[in-house]
Design a protein around this motif. Structure first.
Motif, PDB file in Angstrom:
ATOM      1  N   GLY A  18      76.577 -42.739 -86.612  1.00 48.06           N
ATOM      2  CA  GLY A  18      75.584 -43.142 -87.605  1.00 48.06           C
ATOM      3  C   GLY A  18      74.675 -41.996 -88.014  1.00 48.06           C
ATOM      4  O   GLY A  18      74.334 -41.130 -87.206  1.00 48.06           O
ATOM      5  N   SER A  19      74.252 -41.993 -89.265  1.00 49.63           N
ATOM      6  CA  SER A  19      73.428 -40.901 -89.797  1.00 49.63           C
ATOM      7  C   SER A  19      72.058 -40.846 -89.116  1.00 49.63           C
ATOM      8  O   SER A  19      71.516 -39.761 -88.901  1.00 49.63           O
ATOM      9  N   ARG A  20      71.489 -41.982 -88.766  1.00 48.06           N
ATOM     10  CA  ARG A  20      70.175 -41.983 -88.115  1.00 48.06           C
ATOM     11  C   ARG A  20      70.246 -41.304 -86.753  1.00 48.06           C
ATOM     12  O   ARG A  20      69.362 -40.516 -86.385  1.00 48.06           O
ATOM     13  N   ALA A  21      71.299 -41.591 -85.990  1.00 47.42           N
ATOM     14  CA  ALA A  21      71.454 -40.959 -84.676  1.00 47.42           C
ATOM     15  C   ALA A  21      71.688 -39.465 -84.837  1.00 47.42           C
ATOM     16  O   ALA A  21      71.135 -38.649 -84.082  1.00 47.42           O
ATOM     17  N   GLY A  22      72.510 -39.094 -85.808  1.00 46.44           N
ATOM     18  CA  GLY A  22      72.771 -37.680 -86.051  1.00 46.44           C
ATOM     19  C   GLY A  22      71.522 -36.926 -86.459  1.00 46.44           C
ATOM     20  O   GLY A  22      71.242 -35.820 -85.955  1.00 46.44           O
ATOM     21  N   CYS A  38      79.047 -30.327 -88.551  1.00 49.42           N
ATOM     22  CA  CYS A  38      80.241 -31.030 -89.024  1.00 49.42           C
ATOM     23  C   CYS A  38      80.042 -32.495 -88.663  1.00 49.42           C
ATOM     24  O   CYS A  38      80.249 -32.907 -87.517  1.00 49.42           O
ATOM     25  N   LEU A  39      79.591 -33.272 -89.632  1.00 51.56           N
ATOM     26  CA  LEU A  39      79.178 -34.652 -89.383  1.00 51.56           C
ATOM     27  C   LEU A  39      80.043 -35.633 -90.171  1.00 51.56           C
ATOM     28  O   LEU A  39      80.185 -35.514 -91.391  1.00 51.56           O
ATOM     29  N   GLY A  40      80.600 -36.595 -89.476  1.00 49.18           N
ATOM     30  CA  GLY A  40      81.274 -37.727 -90.114  1.00 49.18           C
ATOM     31  C   GLY A  40      80.411 -38.955 -89.895  1.00 49.18           C
ATOM     32  O   GLY A  40      80.281 -39.433 -88.767  1.00 49.18           O
ATOM     33  N   LEU A  41      79.817 -39.470 -90.970  1.00 46.23           N
ATOM     34  CA  LEU A  41      78.756 -40.467 -90.823  1.00 46.23           C
ATOM     35  C   LEU A  41      79.153 -41.817 -91.419  1.00 46.23           C
ATOM     36  O   LEU A  41      80.305 -42.216 -91.358  1.00 46.23           O
ATOM     37  N   ASP A  42      78.176 -42.517 -91.985  1.00 51.01           N
ATOM     38  CA  ASP A  42      78.381 -43.888 -92.461  1.00 51.01           C
ATOM     39  C   ASP A  42      79.193 -43.922 -93.761  1.00 51.01           C
ATOM     40  O   ASP A  42      79.302 -42.921 -94.473  1.00 51.01           O
ATOM     41  N   ALA A  43      79.725 -45.077 -94.080  1.00 46.52           N
ATOM     42  CA  ALA A  43      80.457 -45.240 -95.341  1.00 46.52           C
ATOM     43  C   ALA A  43      80.442 -46.709 -95.754  1.00 46.52           C
ATOM     44  O   ALA A  43      80.419 -47.604 -94.908  1.00 46.52           O
ATOM     45  N   LYS A  44      80.452 -46.924 -97.046  1.00 48.35           N
ATOM     46  CA  LYS A  44      80.579 -48.283 -97.611  1.00 48.35           C
ATOM     47  C   LYS A  44      81.550 -48.151 -98.787  1.00 48.35           C
ATOM     48  O   LYS A  44      81.166 -48.136 -99.955  1.00 48.35           O
ATOM     49  N   ASN A  45      82.826 -47.998 -98.462  1.00 46.55           N
ATOM     50  CA  ASN A  45      83.829 -47.691 -99.476  1.00 46.55           C
ATOM     51  C   ASN A  45      84.182 -48.921-100.309  1.00 46.55           C
ATOM     52  O   ASN A  45      84.613 -49.933 -99.748  1.00 46.55           O
ATOM     53  N   PRO A  46      84.023 -48.843-101.641  1.00 45.21           N
ATOM     54  CA  PRO A  46      84.359 -49.991-102.483  1.00 45.21           C
ATOM     55  C   PRO A  46      85.815 -49.961-102.945  1.00 45.21           C
ATOM     56  O   PRO A  46      86.395 -48.892-103.167  1.00 45.21           O
TER      57      PRO A  46
END
Length: 663
Positions: free
Chosen positions: A397-401, A417-425
């Motif tokens: 999660g972006s907040r934790a990062g 190198c961050l892989g964070l949240d997503a809401k893919n439509p």
């Protein structure tokens, strides 16, 4: 999957139903009493025999219920008058897409007791949320077979157990004598109704975390350590040897991925094999880059050799959903480039890493890789505060990062190198092939129960085709088979996060409160840690599902009439990873405009195809709060390294010197 569960109105909290007689009276109104032959036929169709609905209501209030099924007799506890499993049969409405909200949707959301709550600390929420603690005995559950196994008797299932009371630090595998964490499976013990213990993990603290980063820093030694000073071919040979050792553990790692995070047999095997393939491709790409770096470049009277060098000490934090693949796709390229690593093992999904300690011990110099397990809140901030971390690789999660980055005394020096949240439509245009759109959206939204950053997490369908789409889509979702991960044909499995079922039902309750309904017959049915995917329609901006990343088996469906509505949603979203568009003509004015809106707000647009990371040679990144940095076979090597140039005036001596210094 389930015989549809008894529906209870969401205004009636189950913890208020404390007497068996009260529950029996409720069921008397909810369950019609058919003739005995009809009831027997209905129950036999689901693999469970019972004489009649009247007998069922009586059995529910008994201390122990025995139901005969295709695998023998199931005995379930009915402690405190609560129902543990049901064998009722409810006739679904003829058209599940046309349910009346007041008559049905309020009955489909299983209420939870409100007296206690706990924060869901997965870092995926924009604002702090609190969700109720769930006592499984307070859930209406169907047949315990679907989320439990027998641990005793002739039908018992062999279970793995990993003793993680050890840790790998500074080249040593040391015994751990401190506090440990019980690691449990989402799969329930059929005799107790509790999660099955499959291992233990060392609960390390600040002292061990700091020792690990000091070991990594010593192995780095300002870039002069044994590992960073090896040539690229030498490091590649070490990683090849590591791969051979890891492959010896393949069957155990695959089995653990099934038990600990409930990946299906095919998905668990794919995660391991894809990881090994990724390493092979990365080594081949690095050797290609290395060969090219030997070439001298002369321009403007300057001769130079262009290569890449390591950065220092890496902190790698992988996710629970792809604990093996996603973690290795970050820290293996980093190792190959000459960096040293401290790896935080995820508390959920981390047992597979315990099995790899011997391989790292055998193949790499001491201090190059160090494992940390236990509470991230206890161990990770001290590492960042030490200032010894040069690379931060994080998936979560972006907040934790963000919080961890702020702990670093000089965050501008961090390579991220961050892989964070997503809401893919997923966007269904008026001219779309509905059959293909349904197939791809089902795969995209439900693979691994929707617990993927690349999952389709909201569907926008044009209003002119919404009625047809939602009927087809709801029916297709209900065709998915749910059960245990090793069972043939299973697509829906128990959820690894203990609080996730409660969170899912919070979202469903919120959607129902604001006018949406579950349009598939099985949607939301819950069996312990197993939740059947719920298709929710129509979703609007008033609902949490509109903007919140659910990361689980809930599929919100909304309608649109103009491209600007979806474009506005994209612009207001804090996410920007991927999108999918379904159309037969991208030159149509509306499809062309929609494609432009999507392309401007995400990093990858999938055409008539579900969202996906593959192939691994394609760049994988995101805009806004979805990512920082790019991963692919080539890009990962660049992310975890820095350009290195040797140059001088172009003359015979300098040219010879620079060429001779090439490793």
């Amino acid at each position: 999957f389930f015989s549809p569960i008894i529906r209870v109105h969401n205004k009636m909290a189950l913890n208020h139903v404390q007497q068996p007689s009260m529950l029996a009276n409720i069921l008397a109104h909810l369950v019609p009493v058919p003739s005995a032959p009809a009831a027997s036929r209905s129950c036999q169709k689901d693999g469970i025999t019972a004489a009649s609905a009247t007998e069922l209501r009586s059995a529910i209030c008994a201390p122990t219920v025995s139901l005969r099924g295709p695998r023998g007799t199931i005995k379930t506890s009915n402690k405190d008058g609560y129902m543990s499993s049901l064998a009722s049969k409810e006739v679904p409405p003829k058209n599940p897409a046309q349910r009346d909200l007041d008559e049905d949707s309020s009955k489909r959301v299983i209420p939870f007791p409100k007296s206690q709550s706990v924060s869901l600390r997965d870092g995926r929420k924009d604002i702090p949320q609190r969700f109720p603690i769930v006592d499984e005995s307070q859930l209406f559950r169907q047949c315990v077979e679907h989320a439990s196994v027998s641990t005793r008797g002739p039908e018992s299932v062999p279970m793995p157990f990993v003793d993680g009371n050890k840790f790998f630090l500074n080249g040593e595998i040391r015994p751990w004598k401190g506090k440990s964490i019980d690691v449990t499976s989402p799969i329930m013990d059929g005799s107790t109704g509790r999660r099955i213990k499959i291992g233990e993990m060392a609960c390390m603290g600040k002292e061990e975390a700091l020792e690990a980063v000091k070991a990594a820093k010593a192995a780095w030694d300002g870039g002069l350590g044994e590992w960073p000073q090896m040539t690229i071919p030498q490091r590649c040979e070490c990683i090849k040897a590591l791969v051979l050792e890891l492959k010896k553990k393949r069957s155990q790692i695959v089995e653990l991925l099934q038990w600990e995070i409930c990946k299906t047999t095919a998905d668990a095997a794919k995660e391991f094999d894809r990881t090994m393939d990724y390493i092979d491709m990365t080594i081949a790409e690095l050797m290609r880059m290395h060969a090219k770096s030997k070439e001298l470049v002369t321009t403007g009277g300057v001769v130079g050799q262009l290569g890449r060098g390591p950065l220092g000490v890496m902190l790698c934090m992988g996710p629970f959903n792809y604990p093996f693949n996603e973690t290795y796709c970050q820290f293996i390229p980093s190792l190959l480039m000459g960096n040293t690593v401290v790896m935080k093992i995820p508390t959920t999904g981390g047992l597979a890493h315990i099995l790899t300690m011997e391989a790292f011990h055998k193949c790499l110099p001491k201090g190059v890789v160090n494992f940390i397990s236990g509470s991230g809140r206890t161990t990770m901030p001290p590492l960042m505060e030490s200032g010894h971390i040069d690379i931060f690789a994080f998936i979560g999660g972006s907040r934790a990062g963000d919080a961890l980055i702020k702990n670093h005394p000089t965050p501008h020096k961090l390579r991220l190198c961050l892989g964070l949240d997503a809401k893919n439509p997923g966007v269904i245009m008026p001219d779309a092939d509905l059959d293909n759109a349904v197939k791809e959206c089902v795969l995209g939204a439900t693979s691994f129960n929707g617990q993927r950053c690349t999952a389709i997490k909201i569907i926008f369908v044009h209003k002119s085709i919404a009625d047809k789409f939602k009927v087809k889509f709801a029916e297709a979702v209900d065709q998915l088979q749910a059960g245990l991960p090793w069972q043939k044909g299973v697509a829906i499995t128990p959820l690894p996060e203990p609080n996730k079922p409660a969170y899912i039902h919070e979202l469903l309750s919120d959607a129902a409160k604001h006018g949406a309904t579950i349009i598939n017959t099985k949607g939301g049915a819950t069996n312990g840690s197993l939740v059947y995917p719920a298709v929710v329609f129509p979703v609007t901006h008033k609902m949490r599902l509109w903007s919140e990343e659910q990361f689980g088996p809930v599929i919100p469906v909304a309608t649109f009439t103009d491209v600007s509505e979806v474009a506005s949603w994209m612009q207001q979203s804090i996410y920007g990873q991927q999108a999918a568009i379904f159309t037969n003509d991208l030159k149509r004015p509306d499809s062309s405009k929609m494609l432009a809106a999507l392309t401007a707000n995400v990093s990858r647009v999938n055409v008539n195809t579900q969202c996906s990371r593959s192939p691994d040679t394609f760049p994988f990144t995101g805009r806004a709060s979805s990512a920082n940095g790019t991963l692919s076979v080539e890009e990962a090597l660049k992310v975890f390294s820095i350009e290195s140039v040797s140059a001088g005036k172009a003359n015979t001596l300098n040219t010879a010197l620079i060429k001779s210094a090439s490793p």
